[in-house]
Design an enzyme around this catalytic site. Structure first.
Site, PDB file in Angstrom:
ATOM      1  N   CYS A   1      41.542  39.349  39.875  1.00  0.00           N
ATOM      2  CA  CYS A   1      42.989  39.255  40.050  1.00  0.00           C
ATOM      3  C   CYS A   1      43.465  39.690  41.426  1.00  0.00           C
ATOM      4  CB  CYS A   1      43.691  40.076  38.965  1.00  0.00           C
ATOM      5  SG  CYS A   1      43.264  39.519  37.296  1.00  0.00           S
TER       6      CYS A   1
ATOM      7  N   HIS B   1      51.880  45.036  41.415  1.00  0.00           N
ATOM      8  CA  HIS B   1      51.007  44.224  40.558  1.00  0.00           C
ATOM      9  C   HIS B   1      51.735  43.983  39.236  1.00  0.00           C
ATOM     10  CE1 HIS B   1      47.292  42.484  39.138  1.00  0.00           C
ATOM     11  NE2 HIS B   1      47.304  43.285  38.088  1.00  0.00           N
TER      12      HIS B   1
ATOM     13  N   GLU C   1      49.429  52.082  38.936  1.00  0.00           N
ATOM     14  CA  GLU C   1      49.948  51.756  40.264  1.00  0.00           C
ATOM     15  C   GLU C   1      51.168  52.582  40.634  1.00  0.00           C
ATOM     16  OE1 GLU C   1      51.558  47.945  41.308  1.00  0.00           O
ATOM     17  OE2 GLU C   1      51.866  47.410  39.218  1.00  0.00           O
TER      18      GLU C   1
ATOM     19  N   HIS D   1      50.977  36.072  34.794  1.00  0.00           N
ATOM     20  CA  HIS D   1      49.812  36.536  35.556  1.00  0.00           C
ATOM     21  C   HIS D   1      48.825  35.379  35.672  1.00  0.00           C
ATOM     22  CE1 HIS D   1      46.681  38.756  37.271  1.00  0.00           C
ATOM     23  NE2 HIS D   1      46.683  39.847  36.534  1.00  0.00           N
TER      24      HIS D   1
END
Length: 423
Positions: free
Chosen positions: A170, A310, A321, A347
């Site tokens: 990713c 993200h 994060e 995503h």
């Protein structure tokens, strides 16, 4: 980053909710979510039955019947986005010097849709253990080789320089742009057509994410399913798409009078060596990637105007994060707006990093920060400014974008308005 400045002079996007750069920007700044019940196959037997699909007609976007037959959906996305980026840059394909033009494409899961469709055909929907290859399309080998994605972009752009696929899960989109910028800096190419693409919405992908319970089960309210940083979030939503860019040296771009969206100012990637899908709560490796990327850009925490998160919508990632941004930016983390566009476009695995960088470049261009959709009640452990629900006008000269991928990959990239990067 040391050496020559690297300018972004063209942007092309294929994304859920908006095909084309302008449509994409309009969708995400309006806070529109593109998630719906999956239409590519009957999802009734799956735990998660929703995804963010792109309304993409390859013929309407200039692909020939032969190209459509030959290419996997992910390759179609990349070619259409690359053509838009080249046109946007003011360069015609005839202007490119073939041997000085490179291609770098990020991708996570290869030609998944093409492979699964052809397996269904040759195996008679799985009923035949021994398959007859003669029922497959003539170009089935291309689906086995992710390098075909970069080859298609190279053919479409007339590039004969270094051509590669970057596959790091990713973070592939961020990593592809970081690698491409390096090609410009070291003089290996004058122009790089770079970005990422993925079209993963297929039964096998949905089944894999079902198995690890990573995806949202808000099947009755698709538009509300992806809720990064929200206390009620319950998983990510798969998406698809591509973003491609024209990169060239800043000096060359200025010499030819090109419009420069931004410069790629710093890039770093780290791995946590911890778990295939798990994350340490302190976000140490992501924080380290952020610090190195900012150091390369010669920018400090106070110079960062926006963080593109993200923001996958899983509790583990959102908290990870948040901790990483706090560790890297210190007190500045509480003042800088930070938002997650996966809440709107899903995503798209290897593609999403480049799509998010497109959002960053357009944020700089327009001095507007896109929102985090569906964020109504923040998780108490996620206590930063996530720009809930509504886009915000905000002076945006330097942007940090981060990504986290299966396998422990943690990447960060800094893009900045022309002139913001210190010599």
């Amino acid at each position: 980053m040391s050496g020559r400045g690297v300018a972004v002079t063209g942007i092309g996007v294929v994304a859920p909710g908006g095909v084309g750069r302008d449509a994409f920007w309009a969708a995400i700044t309006a806070g529109r979510t593109a998630t719906r019940r999956i239409t590519f196959f009957d999802p009734a037997g799956f735990r998660c039955q929703i995804a963010a699909e792109a309304d993409f007609d390859p013929a309407a976007h200039g692909l020939t019947p032969r190209e459509i037959r030959r290419m996997d959906r992910g390759a179609q996305f990349a070619v259409v986005a690359a053509r838009e980026a080249i046109a946007d840059s003011g360069l015609a394909t005839g202007d490119l010097v073939p041997e000085h033009t490179a291609v770098t494409v990020g991708n996570a899961v290869g030609c998944t849709m093409g492979l699964e469709h052809e397996y269904t055909v040759v195996s008679d929907s799985g009923r035949s253990w021994i398959v007859d290859h003669e029922y497959a399309v003539p170009h089935m080998y291309d689906y086995f080789a992710p390098s075909s994605l970069a080859r298609e972009v190279a053919w479409a752009s007339g590039a004969e320089g270094p051509t590669s696929v970057v596959s790091s899960g990713c973070t592939s989109g961020i990593d592809a742009l970081g690698y491409a910028a390096g090609l410009i800096q070291e003089g290996a190419a004058d122009i790089v057509i770079a970005g990422s693409t993925d079209a993963p919405i297929s039964p096998i992908t949905v089944a894999c994410f079902d198995a690890i319970k990573a995806t949202s089960v808000t099947n009755d309210r698709p538009a509300e399913a992806c809720r990064p940083f929200d206390a009620e979030r319950n998983g990510l939503v798969l998406g698809e798409g591509s973003a491609m860019f024209v990169l060239e040296s800043t000096v060359a771009a200025r010499r030819r009078g090109a419009h420069v969206y931004c410069e790629i100012a710093g890039y770093a990637t780290r791995a946590n060596g911890f778990h295939m899908t798990g994350l340490k709560p302190d976000g140490r490796e992501m924080a380290e990637a952020i610090r190195v990327a900012m150091d390369q850009a010669r920018l400090g925490p106070d110079d960062i105007d926006y963080v593109n998160a993200h923001g996958s919508g899983t509790k583990q990632n959102d908290r990870h994060e948040t901790a990483a941004v706090k560790a890297a930016l210190g007190n500045r983390a509480y003042d800088v707006p930070m938002s997650g566009i996966k809440s709107m476009v899903g995503h798209s695995l290897g593609a999403i990093g480049a799509i998010e960088i497109a959002a960053c470049a357009l944020a700089i261009e327009n001095d507007v920060v896109p929102p985090t959709a569906n964020l109504h009640t923040s998780d108490p452990e996620c206590d930063l400014d996530y720009v809930p629900l509504t886009a915000r006008e905000h002076r945006t000269d330097a942007v940090l974008s981060v990504g986290s991928g299966f396998g422990g990959f943690q990447s960060a990239i800094v893009v900045a308005a022309p002139g913001e990067v210190r010599a």
